[in-house]
Write an enzyme that holds these catalytic residues in place. Structure first.
Site, PDB file in Angstrom:
ATOM      1  N   LEU A  14       0.879  -1.182   0.032  1.00 35.17           N
ATOM      2  CA  LEU A  14      -0.059  -0.101   0.145  1.00 35.17           C
ATOM      3  C   LEU A  14       0.840   1.346   0.081  1.00 35.17           C
ATOM      4  O   LEU A  14       0.618   2.249  -0.497  1.00 35.17           O
ATOM      5  CB  LEU A  14      -0.989  -0.030   1.003  1.00 35.17           C
ATOM      6  CG  LEU A  14      -1.841   1.178   1.384  1.00 35.17           C
ATOM      7  CD1 LEU A  14      -2.770   1.414   0.352  1.00 35.17           C
ATOM      8  CD2 LEU A  14      -2.689   1.044   2.772  1.00 35.17           C
ATOM      9  N   THR A  32      10.218   6.727   2.384  1.00 38.08           N
ATOM     10  CA  THR A  32      11.268   6.208   2.931  1.00 38.08           C
ATOM     11  C   THR A  32      11.039   4.685   2.874  1.00 38.08           C
ATOM     12  O   THR A  32      10.040   4.143   2.713  1.00 38.08           O
ATOM     13  CB  THR A  32      11.318   6.574   4.521  1.00 38.08           C
ATOM     14  OG1 THR A  32      10.133   5.862   5.299  1.00 38.08           O
ATOM     15  CG2 THR A  32      11.211   8.194   4.711  1.00 38.08           C
ATOM     16  N   ASP A  56      15.092   2.543   8.516  1.00 37.91           N
ATOM     17  CA  ASP A  56      14.822   1.421   9.169  1.00 37.91           C
ATOM     18  C   ASP A  56      14.073   1.835  10.198  1.00 37.91           C
ATOM     19  O   ASP A  56      14.533   2.558  11.243  1.00 37.91           O
ATOM     20  CB  ASP A  56      16.218   0.709   9.835  1.00 37.91           C
ATOM     21  CG  ASP A  56      15.718  -0.553  10.611  1.00 37.91           C
ATOM     22  OD1 ASP A  56      14.497  -0.829  10.815  1.00 37.91           O
ATOM     23  OD2 ASP A  56      16.707  -1.339  11.116  1.00 37.91           O
ATOM     24  N   ASN A  83       3.104   3.634   7.463  1.00 41.26           N
ATOM     25  CA  ASN A  83       2.719   2.605   6.880  1.00 41.26           C
ATOM     26  C   ASN A  83       3.492   1.166   6.868  1.00 41.26           C
ATOM     27  O   ASN A  83       3.101   0.146   6.614  1.00 41.26           O
ATOM     28  CB  ASN A  83       2.537   2.962   5.223  1.00 41.26           C
ATOM     29  CG  ASN A  83       2.458   1.777   4.313  1.00 41.26           C
ATOM     30  OD1 ASN A  83       1.115   1.089   4.135  1.00 41.26           O
ATOM     31  ND2 ASN A  83       3.550   1.252   3.812  1.00 41.26           N
ATOM     32  N   SER A 134      -3.307   0.900  10.359  1.00 41.14           N
ATOM     33  CA  SER A 134      -3.369  -0.026  11.500  1.00 41.14           C
ATOM     34  C   SER A 134      -4.216  -0.995  10.752  1.00 41.14           C
ATOM     35  O   SER A 134      -3.733  -1.455   9.447  1.00 41.14           O
ATOM     36  CB  SER A 134      -4.103   0.480  12.748  1.00 41.14           C
ATOM     37  OG  SER A 134      -4.436  -0.506  13.724  1.00 41.14           O
ATOM     38  N   TYR A 148       0.583  -9.891  15.866  1.00 37.94           N
ATOM     39  CA  TYR A 148       0.239  -8.843  14.860  1.00 37.94           C
ATOM     40  C   TYR A 148      -0.746  -8.080  15.617  1.00 37.94           C
ATOM     41  O   TYR A 148      -0.668  -6.780  15.182  1.00 37.94           O
ATOM     42  CB  TYR A 148      -0.145  -9.471  13.603  1.00 37.94           C
ATOM     43  CG  TYR A 148      -0.752  -8.493  12.721  1.00 37.94           C
ATOM     44  CD1 TYR A 148       0.417  -7.639  11.911  1.00 37.94           C
ATOM     45  CD2 TYR A 148      -1.916  -8.190  12.334  1.00 37.94           C
ATOM     46  CE1 TYR A 148      -0.011  -6.872  10.740  1.00 37.94           C
ATOM     47  CE2 TYR A 148      -2.252  -7.183  11.237  1.00 37.94           C
ATOM     48  CZ  TYR A 148      -1.591  -6.498  10.566  1.00 37.94           C
ATOM     49  OH  TYR A 148      -1.942  -5.987   9.674  1.00 37.94           O
ATOM     50  N   LYS A 152      -1.353  -4.036  16.550  1.00 35.07           N
ATOM     51  CA  LYS A 152      -2.346  -3.074  15.781  1.00 35.07           C
ATOM     52  C   LYS A 152      -3.259  -2.537  16.677  1.00 35.07           C
ATOM     53  O   LYS A 152      -3.634  -1.253  16.697  1.00 35.07           O
ATOM     54  CB  LYS A 152      -3.021  -3.716  14.624  1.00 35.07           C
ATOM     55  CG  LYS A 152      -1.897  -4.238  13.718  1.00 35.07           C
ATOM     56  CD  LYS A 152      -1.469  -2.971  13.282  1.00 35.07           C
ATOM     57  CE  LYS A 152      -0.675  -3.129  11.624  1.00 35.07           C
ATOM     58  NZ  LYS A 152      -0.124  -1.901  11.371  1.00 35.07           N
ATOM     59  N   THR A 183      -2.387  -6.550  -1.685  1.00 36.55           N
ATOM     60  CA  THR A 183      -0.914  -6.303  -1.403  1.00 36.55           C
ATOM     61  C   THR A 183      -0.101  -7.647  -1.320  1.00 36.55           C
ATOM     62  O   THR A 183      -0.979  -8.669  -1.298  1.00 36.55           O
ATOM     63  CB  THR A 183      -0.624  -5.351  -0.406  1.00 36.55           C
ATOM     64  OG1 THR A 183      -1.009  -5.840   1.006  1.00 36.55           O
ATOM     65  CG2 THR A 183      -1.503  -3.915  -0.598  1.00 36.55           C
TER      66      THR A 183
END
Length: 296
Positions: A14, A32, A56, A83, A134, A148, A152, A183
């Protein structure tokens, strides 16, 4: 559109789609990525509109340096998009310590660090937008992606609190909470904990993701268009759910939570002190009802 965007994880997924869409509309992007050379084609196409920088997001000192460099180059930041991130699947007990740490460092600590790094500049400007990518997994817990989702959930909560802190400064913060999008989240970027006997639901989910058969409903190009329009909205939401899948999951979860709250309500309120007054009649309670908890 002449906004200056700062986007982490801009080389893929994304983040890449959003970077391309912003540039195509005439915006400028501090893009970045761990490997900014992956953005070479965009530099060729858009020239000075894009500033690719190596970052990083787990390196706090580098975050400060890159944010300062971005402001020095373009003079300001208008939109910051956290992101960068990745998914992982497995049973909670199966994850290695390194997998747990990596998830929290990338998906929670990093966006907190970036947010804290950019806020002094946005505060000085008295303007700015922060979009935290998120997940609907930041609102709903599902078997197989507990670590995960721990990250989030933390990010969504952090966003909600910070949004209230900075609103008086002219800064808007939104937790963007998508369902599945097309994605590489469930593909090349997905990692896995070792399978453990007995966790049939979890193991099935991992096998399904790994098989390549999972086809998400969400279109990242449509999501990018929504985010670009969102930053022009005078009253953006604190939580923005994306995708009909995510909406259906959240509606069911909200209904289940409401039913559970009502079922256990007598027990919940039974723990008040005997001399406690009605919370909604207290100063804090009244401000809470007005949407300005602890405020005046």
């Amino acid at each position: 559109m002449d906004n200056v965007w700062f986007i982490t994880g801009s080389a893929r997924g994304l983040g890449r789609t959003l970077t391309e869409a912003v540039l195509a509309r005439g915006g400028r992007v501090v893009a970045t990525a761990r490997q900014p050379e992956q953005l070479a084609s965009l530099v060729t196409q858009y020239g000075s509109q894009i500033l690719p920088l190596a970052l990083d997001v787990t390196n706090a000192a580098q975050i400060q340096q890159v944010v300062a460099e971005a402001v020095a180059h373009f003079g300001r930041l208008d939109v910051v998009v956290n992101n960068a991130g990745f998914g992982i699947t497995g049973a909670a007990e199966a994850y290695t310590e390194e997998q747990v740490r990596s998830q929290l460092e990338t998906n929670l600590y990093a966006p907190i660090a970036v947010t804290r790094a950019v806020l002094p500049y946005l505060r000085q400007q008295r303007a700015g937008r922060i979009l935290q990518i998120s997940s609907i997994g930041g609102r709903i817990g599902n078997a197989g992606i507990s670590i995960y989702q721990a990250a989030k959930f933390g990010l969504s909560g952090f966003t909600e609190a910070v949004a209230k802190e900075v609103a008086p400064l002219g800064i808007h913060v939104t937790s963007v909470e998508p369902g599945g999008f097309r994605t590489d989240w469930a593909g090349a970027s997905m990692s896995y904990a070792p399978a453990i006997e007995g966790y049939d639901i979890v193991n099935h989910r991992a096998e399904y993701f790994a098989s390549g058969k999972f086809v998400p409903m969400g279109d990242p190009h449509k999501a990018a268009a929504v985010l670009i329009d969102l930053v022009e909205h005078p009253a953006p939401p604190v939580h923005l759910v994306l995708g009909s899948e995510a909406v259906a999951f959240l509606q069911q979860a909200d209904a289940d939570r409401k039913a559970e709250l009502e079922r256990w309500l007598p027990i919940s309120v039974s723990t008040d002190a005997d001399d406690a007054e009605n919370f909604l009649e207290t100063e804090i309670g009244k401000s809470y009802r007005s949407g300005n908890a602890f405020g005046k």
